[in-house]
Write a protein that holds these residues in place. Structure first.
Motif, PDB file in Angstrom:
ATOM      1  N   CYS A  72       0.823  -1.199  -0.209  1.00 47.79           N
ATOM      2  CA  CYS A  72      -0.084  -0.115  -0.007  1.00 47.79           C
ATOM      3  C   CYS A  72       0.826   1.368  -0.026  1.00 47.79           C
ATOM      4  CB  CYS A  72      -0.972   0.001   1.063  1.00 47.79           C
ATOM      5  SG  CYS A  72      -2.447  -1.322   1.168  1.00 47.79           S
ATOM      6  N   SER A  73       1.034   1.990  -1.026  1.00 52.73           N
ATOM      7  CA  SER A  73       2.038   2.998  -1.143  1.00 52.73           C
ATOM      8  C   SER A  73       1.512   4.083  -0.540  1.00 52.73           C
ATOM      9  CB  SER A  73       2.183   3.349  -2.590  1.00 52.73           C
ATOM     10  OG  SER A  73       1.002   3.819  -3.319  1.00 52.73           O
ATOM     11  N   ALA A  74       0.138   4.224  -0.165  1.00 54.95           N
ATOM     12  CA  ALA A  74      -0.411   5.270   0.524  1.00 54.95           C
ATOM     13  C   ALA A  74       0.017   5.022   2.063  1.00 54.95           C
ATOM     14  CB  ALA A  74      -1.981   5.468   0.535  1.00 54.95           C
ATOM     15  N   ARG A  75       0.351   4.026   2.530  1.00 55.02           N
ATOM     16  CA  ARG A  75       0.707   3.864   3.871  1.00 55.02           C
ATOM     17  C   ARG A  75       2.049   4.151   4.056  1.00 55.02           C
ATOM     18  NH1 ARG A  75       0.789   3.351   8.884  1.00 55.02           N
ATOM     19  NH2 ARG A  75       1.380   1.271   9.656  1.00 55.02           N
ATOM     20  N   LYS A  76       2.207   5.222   4.881  1.00 61.30           N
ATOM     21  CA  LYS A  76       3.561   5.707   5.492  1.00 61.30           C
ATOM     22  C   LYS A  76       3.755   5.117   6.562  1.00 61.30           C
ATOM     23  CE  LYS A  76       3.957   8.395   1.601  1.00 61.30           C
ATOM     24  NZ  LYS A  76       4.572   7.957   0.571  1.00 61.30           N
ATOM     25  N   SER A  77       5.276   5.025   6.888  1.00 64.60           N
ATOM     26  CA  SER A  77       5.507   4.398   8.262  1.00 64.60           C
ATOM     27  C   SER A  77       6.829   5.336   8.797  1.00 64.60           C
ATOM     28  CB  SER A  77       5.855   2.954   8.429  1.00 64.60           C
ATOM     29  OG  SER A  77       7.072   2.790   7.832  1.00 64.60           O
ATOM     30  N   LEU A  78       7.121   5.300  10.250  1.00 67.78           N
ATOM     31  CA  LEU A  78       7.865   6.213  10.771  1.00 67.78           C
ATOM     32  C   LEU A  78       9.196   5.328  10.700  1.00 67.78           C
ATOM     33  CD1 LEU A  78       6.070   7.016  13.854  1.00 67.78           C
ATOM     34  CD2 LEU A  78       6.279   8.505  12.381  1.00 67.78           C
ATOM     35  N   THR A  79      10.163   6.134  10.653  1.00 69.00           N
ATOM     36  CA  THR A  79      11.541   5.498  10.981  1.00 69.00           C
ATOM     37  C   THR A  79      11.729   5.160  12.280  1.00 69.00           C
ATOM     38  OG1 THR A  79      12.639   7.673  11.164  1.00 69.00           O
ATOM     39  CG2 THR A  79      12.328   6.911   8.959  1.00 69.00           C
ATOM     40  N   PRO A  80      12.694   4.439  12.545  1.00 69.08           N
ATOM     41  CA  PRO A  80      13.123   3.976  13.994  1.00 69.08           C
ATOM     42  C   PRO A  80      13.564   5.208  14.852  1.00 69.08           C
ATOM     43  CG  PRO A  80      14.011   2.449  12.721  1.00 69.08           C
ATOM     44  CD  PRO A  80      13.565   3.518  11.566  1.00 69.08           C
ATOM     45  N   LYS A  81      14.278   6.165  14.099  1.00 68.17           N
ATOM     46  CA  LYS A  81      14.704   7.568  14.775  1.00 68.17           C
ATOM     47  C   LYS A  81      13.587   8.197  15.013  1.00 68.17           C
ATOM     48  CE  LYS A  81      17.758  11.270  14.101  1.00 68.17           C
ATOM     49  NZ  LYS A  81      18.748  11.770  13.345  1.00 68.17           N
ATOM     50  N   GLN A  82      12.350   8.312  14.101  1.00 66.62           N
ATOM     51  CA  GLN A  82      11.016   9.185  14.575  1.00 66.62           C
ATOM     52  C   GLN A  82      10.538   8.319  15.663  1.00 66.62           C
ATOM     53  OE1 GLN A  82       9.723   8.825  10.569  1.00 66.62           O
ATOM     54  NE2 GLN A  82      10.101  11.005  10.064  1.00 66.62           N
ATOM     55  N   THR A  83      10.481   7.122  15.516  1.00 64.53           N
ATOM     56  CA  THR A  83       9.477   6.494  16.722  1.00 64.53           C
ATOM     57  C   THR A  83      10.152   6.704  18.034  1.00 64.53           C
ATOM     58  OG1 THR A  83       9.167   4.678  15.126  1.00 64.53           O
ATOM     59  CG2 THR A  83       8.663   4.132  17.311  1.00 64.53           C
ATOM     60  N   LYS A  84      11.521   6.692  18.150  1.00 64.15           N
ATOM     61  CA  LYS A  84      12.169   6.806  19.531  1.00 64.15           C
ATOM     62  C   LYS A  84      11.838   8.252  19.933  1.00 64.15           C
ATOM     63  CE  LYS A  84      16.353   5.181  20.547  1.00 64.15           C
ATOM     64  NZ  LYS A  84      17.874   4.881  20.450  1.00 64.15           N
ATOM     65  N   ASP A  99      -3.365   9.980  24.122  1.00 61.27           N
ATOM     66  CA  ASP A  99      -4.277   9.092  23.239  1.00 61.27           C
ATOM     67  C   ASP A  99      -3.935   9.222  21.885  1.00 61.27           C
ATOM     68  OD1 ASP A  99      -5.454   7.926  25.786  1.00 61.27           O
ATOM     69  OD2 ASP A  99      -7.297   9.228  25.538  1.00 61.27           O
ATOM     70  N   THR A 100      -3.873  10.426  21.507  1.00 63.03           N
ATOM     71  CA  THR A 100      -3.576  10.817  20.130  1.00 63.03           C
ATOM     72  C   THR A 100      -2.026  10.397  19.877  1.00 63.03           C
ATOM     73  OG1 THR A 100      -5.083  12.674  20.111  1.00 63.03           O
ATOM     74  CG2 THR A 100      -3.344  12.646  18.515  1.00 63.03           C
ATOM     75  N   MET A 101      -1.079  10.396  20.485  1.00 60.78           N
ATOM     76  CA  MET A 101       0.106  10.008  20.309  1.00 60.78           C
ATOM     77  C   MET A 101       0.429   8.604  20.236  1.00 60.78           C
ATOM     78  SD  MET A 101       3.255  10.728  19.676  1.00 60.78           S
ATOM     79  CE  MET A 101       3.625  12.440  20.501  1.00 60.78           C
ATOM     80  N   ASN A 102      -0.666   7.964  21.168  1.00 63.86           N
ATOM     81  CA  ASN A 102      -0.326   6.442  21.072  1.00 63.86           C
ATOM     82  C   ASN A 102      -1.134   6.065  19.791  1.00 63.86           C
ATOM     83  OD1 ASN A 102       0.738   6.003  23.603  1.00 63.86           O
ATOM     84  ND2 ASN A 102      -1.217   6.114  24.791  1.00 63.86           N
ATOM     85  N   SER A 103      -2.208   6.687  19.410  1.00 59.62           N
ATOM     86  CA  SER A 103      -2.883   6.219  18.070  1.00 59.62           C
ATOM     87  C   SER A 103      -1.793   6.364  16.844  1.00 59.62           C
ATOM     88  CB  SER A 103      -4.065   6.805  17.929  1.00 59.62           C
ATOM     89  OG  SER A 103      -3.964   8.112  17.476  1.00 59.62           O
ATOM     90  N   ILE A 104      -0.999   7.648  17.033  1.00 56.85           N
ATOM     91  CA  ILE A 104      -0.225   7.654  15.980  1.00 56.85           C
ATOM     92  C   ILE A 104       0.969   6.512  15.947  1.00 56.85           C
ATOM     93  CG2 ILE A 104       1.878   9.270  15.271  1.00 56.85           C
ATOM     94  CD1 ILE A 104      -0.148  11.544  16.406  1.00 56.85           C
ATOM     95  N   LEU A 105       1.379   6.350  17.177  1.00 61.38           N
ATOM     96  CA  LEU A 105       2.625   5.207  17.248  1.00 61.38           C
ATOM     97  C   LEU A 105       2.104   3.964  16.612  1.00 61.38           C
ATOM     98  CD1 LEU A 105       4.221   6.406  20.394  1.00 61.38           C
ATOM     99  CD2 LEU A 105       5.224   6.305  18.223  1.00 61.38           C
ATOM    100  N   VAL A 106       0.861   3.625  16.982  1.00 68.28           N
ATOM    101  CA  VAL A 106       0.176   2.351  17.040  1.00 68.28           C
ATOM    102  C   VAL A 106      -0.229   2.363  15.365  1.00 68.28           C
ATOM    103  CG1 VAL A 106      -2.109   0.880  16.857  1.00 68.28           C
ATOM    104  CG2 VAL A 106      -0.851   1.647  18.995  1.00 68.28           C
ATOM    105  N   GLN A 107      -0.530   3.263  14.802  1.00 65.23           N
ATOM    106  CA  GLN A 107      -0.672   3.342  13.193  1.00 65.23           C
ATOM    107  C   GLN A 107       0.120   3.655  12.465  1.00 65.23           C
ATOM    108  OE1 GLN A 107      -3.507   6.684  12.146  1.00 65.23           O
ATOM    109  NE2 GLN A 107      -4.405   5.307  10.790  1.00 65.23           N
ATOM    110  N   PHE A 108       1.528   4.226  12.599  1.00 63.24           N
ATOM    111  CA  PHE A 108       2.616   4.306  11.855  1.00 63.24           C
ATOM    112  C   PHE A 108       3.819   3.739  12.193  1.00 63.24           C
ATOM    113  CE2 PHE A 108      -0.348   7.812  11.228  1.00 63.24           C
ATOM    114  CZ  PHE A 108      -0.833   7.720   9.771  1.00 63.24           C
ATOM    115  N   ALA A 109       4.185   3.546  13.491  1.00 65.37           N
ATOM    116  CA  ALA A 109       5.389   2.802  13.853  1.00 65.37           C
ATOM    117  C   ALA A 109       5.494   1.481  13.306  1.00 65.37           C
ATOM    118  CB  ALA A 109       5.530   2.930  15.502  1.00 65.37           C
ATOM    119  N   PRO A 110       6.611   1.130  12.810  1.00 68.45           N
ATOM    120  CA  PRO A 110       6.991  -0.191  12.425  1.00 68.45           C
ATOM    121  C   PRO A 110       6.772  -1.326  13.311  1.00 68.45           C
ATOM    122  CG  PRO A 110       8.976   1.045  12.329  1.00 68.45           C
ATOM    123  CD  PRO A 110       7.846   1.995  12.918  1.00 68.45           C
TER     124      PRO A 110
END
Length: 110
Positions: A72-84, A99-110
């Motif tokens: 899914c090219s529309a799906r972006k994910s965070l780099t390990p550095k961004q996740t940290k 809650d918002t930050m947790n949802s971002i991490l769940v949705q975009f962190a590898p």
């Protein structure tokens, strides 16, 4: 397009859209609604695909939080550095911001 290619394309479309009706998918792929139903039944054996009954048409959807990262090219994910960095920042948050930050991490962190 053969059945295997159609099913892969169907899975990719659902990952991007998250849900769609059987009628719309059948029209888009140029096959019958029953063919889409069969394809969905096959996909459900290997992927978290759900069907929703009711209403006039019913629909098919991908389970919350599931993405095909490699397709899914529309799906972006965070780099390990961004996740940290976001995990560090998260420690300073509370309530709705946390809650918002947790949802971002769940949705975009590898």
């Amino acid at each position: 397009m053969g059945p295997a290619e159609r099913r892969q394309a169907l899975l990719e479309v659902l990952c991007i859209r998250r849900n769609d009706t059987y009628d719309n998918l059948a029209r888009e792929f140029g096959v019958s609604k029953m063919t889409i139903r069969r394809d969905v039944a096959v996909l459900m054996c290997a992927y978290p695909i759900e069907t929703v009954h009711g209403g006039r048409h019913g629909c098919v959807r991908v389970a919350e939080g599931y993405y095909l990262n490699h397709k899914c090219s529309a799906r972006k994910s965070l780099t390990p550095k961004q996740t940290k960095l976001l995990i560090k920042v998260r420690k300073q948050l509370t309530g709705e911001d946390l809650d918002t930050m947790n949802s971002i991490l769940v949705q975009f962190a590898p």
